[in-house]
Design a protein around this motif. Sequence first.
Motif, PDB file in Angstrom:
ATOM      1  N   ASP A  55       0.828  -1.214   0.000  1.00 60.61           N
ATOM      2  CA  ASP A  55       0.000   0.000   0.000  1.00 60.61           C
ATOM      3  C   ASP A  55       0.858   1.259   0.000  1.00 60.61           C
ATOM      4  O   ASP A  55       0.424   2.309  -0.476  1.00 60.61           O
ATOM      5  CB  ASP A  55      -0.891   0.053   1.257  1.00 60.61           C
ATOM      6  CG  ASP A  55      -1.965  -1.018   1.277  1.00 60.61           C
ATOM      7  OD1 ASP A  55      -1.662  -2.171   0.920  1.00 60.61           O
ATOM      8  OD2 ASP A  55      -3.109  -0.707   1.649  1.00 60.61           O
ATOM      9  N   ASP A 104      -5.329 -10.778  -1.038  1.00 55.83           N
ATOM     10  CA  ASP A 104      -4.707 -11.468   0.088  1.00 55.83           C
ATOM     11  C   ASP A 104      -5.646 -12.428   0.804  1.00 55.83           C
ATOM     12  O   ASP A 104      -5.603 -12.570   2.014  1.00 55.83           O
ATOM     13  CB  ASP A 104      -4.074 -10.462   1.059  1.00 55.83           C
ATOM     14  CG  ASP A 104      -5.081  -9.441   1.572  1.00 55.83           C
ATOM     15  OD1 ASP A 104      -6.266  -9.517   1.191  1.00 55.83           O
ATOM     16  OD2 ASP A 104      -4.681  -8.566   2.359  1.00 55.83           O
ATOM     17  N   HIS A 136     -12.296  -8.360  -3.936  1.00 55.95           N
ATOM     18  CA  HIS A 136     -11.332  -8.964  -4.862  1.00 55.95           C
ATOM     19  C   HIS A 136     -11.985  -9.709  -6.011  1.00 55.95           C
ATOM     20  O   HIS A 136     -11.318 -10.080  -6.971  1.00 55.95           O
ATOM     21  CB  HIS A 136     -10.452  -9.980  -4.119  1.00 55.95           C
ATOM     22  CG  HIS A 136      -9.655  -9.406  -3.003  1.00 55.95           C
ATOM     23  ND1 HIS A 136      -9.574  -9.999  -1.767  1.00 55.95           N
ATOM     24  CD2 HIS A 136      -8.895  -8.287  -2.916  1.00 55.95           C
ATOM     25  CE1 HIS A 136      -8.789  -9.282  -0.977  1.00 55.95           C
ATOM     26  NE2 HIS A 136      -8.374  -8.230  -1.654  1.00 55.95           N
TER      27      HIS A 136
END
Length: 561
Positions: A138, A274, A457
Amino acid sequence: MEAAVASAPIGGDMRKALSHTSMAEQEDFDLSRLLNKPKLNIDRQRSFDDRSLSEFSIGGNIKVGMDGYDYSPGMRSGFDTPLSSVRNSFDPHPIVGEAWEALRRSVVHFKGLPVGTIAAYDHASEEVLNYDQVFVRDFVPSALAFLMNGEYDIVKNFLLKTLLLQGWEKRIDRFKLGEGVMPASFKVSHDPNRGKDTISADFGESAIGRVAPVDSGFWWIILLRAYTKSTGDTFLADTAECQKGMRLILSLCLSEGFDTFPTLLCADGCCMIDRRMGVYGYPIEIQALFFMALKSALSMLKHDAQGKELIERIVTRLQALSYHMRSYFWLDFQQLNDIYRFKTEEYSHTAVNKFNVIPDSIPDWVFDFMPCKGGYFIGNVSPARMDFRWFALGNCVAILSSLATPEQSVAIMDLIEERWEELIGDMPLKICYPAIENHEWRIVTGCDPKNTRWSYHNGGSWPVLIWLLTAASIKVGRPQIARRAVDLAESRLLKDGFPEYYDGKLGRYVGKQARKFQTWSIAGYLVAKMLLEDPSHLGMISLEEDRAMKPLLKRSSSWTC
Ligand code: GLC
């Protein structure tokens, strides 16, 4: 208010350093070529390195020390005034100022020094989870924004801090992780009573799913190169500590074992996506980042005894990796038609269908999705398994690192234009396409309620990705693609409070559980703006193709069909 921190100044000594930097010599990135492209319509003809020497030439030296970071006083109070808006000839959009303010609010200090940015600064959210931590991946867009704005210290501090964390012993239960593993994130805790700051790091042992971040080390190397390119400060990358850090990261990936492919075998959840999303195996995101990190390291590793041996292994791996990716991950109309007609059960090295992909496993959607003009690197390739989904990050990084040939890069941009509604829609841009639903969602995600179709996601739209799209489209000479995407983002981002992601087929809805004031949504937008404003920034995060890796055969017909 954030403490004003002096930027490390660049001066005459840097000029000297830059003139014999190994990076400048080894890379054949010719920005003037890019700047001369007619489509770009750029009035500046100076090269990136010219710019870093003249505009950032504000006197003094950069000193680098592992512990006692030495900060020479800066010449300007750059923390409140984005250089980009001072310098530019464009009218900055009103949200640029707000975005800078929000970015600065997310800065984390350790013992008074800025060391990163937290993932999200969302007061309204009840659950903090780990969004108050500095994530390595990030921080990359934040770092690029700071570098582009001439604020180097925070990036240098971050690189050094994470390097120290790499040295920690990493264990999950009774199992020890590889020495080179970089953390997914770290947290700074302040004890106001004792006036003490402490750091804790997560290498996967606390992460949901307990997966180590394979991407962190690659991003670290890529960022070290961006810092070096941007500042001209080769001393940092040259330190024994940084050289060792790079060697450790790469040793994790270059060891020989049971692998029959040059790609990296990974677990689900080891990168930006993730959690379980069926990207295990050889995900495009990791392969593209691996390639970019290898090339970046090549330009920074010293040719000393330890470096030399590693350099040879990197060169060999790069050749094998680019051949494998360009041949087996690439999909365009012609290739899809070939796979559709594949014979199966072929034995021996003469096999055409090397991985024994059964044509019946090709999903229906891909036949409609594939335009005549265009192509992309698919999500995954392994024995009898091709994941045909489109993943934005891997494809953009493939362009930036020159893993994609120039023809393939053009084809990826063609695909984005041809399939604008699907891949960009109302909010740039889809993390992957298409979403998985119903029974397949149950099996692939393990019934993940966050990753329902067209959310998060699973086909959600992530504003952070706009910096990658912008950089890639500038590299291919088609900045109009980025402009169109930035216009879309600008119309909503501030109003919606810079959400982490959007939901829906077109990305029209603020994500179900999206954080507000997600730092990389803010930074990603700023980086995209600054890249469009001054495309010479591209040199920080773009690598040119090596002649040695040019493909022998041109197979793709993406642009002729
Ligand atoms: C989510 C994202 C991950 C990111 C983290 C912090 O878990 O999937 O990529 O690093 O949030 O923003």
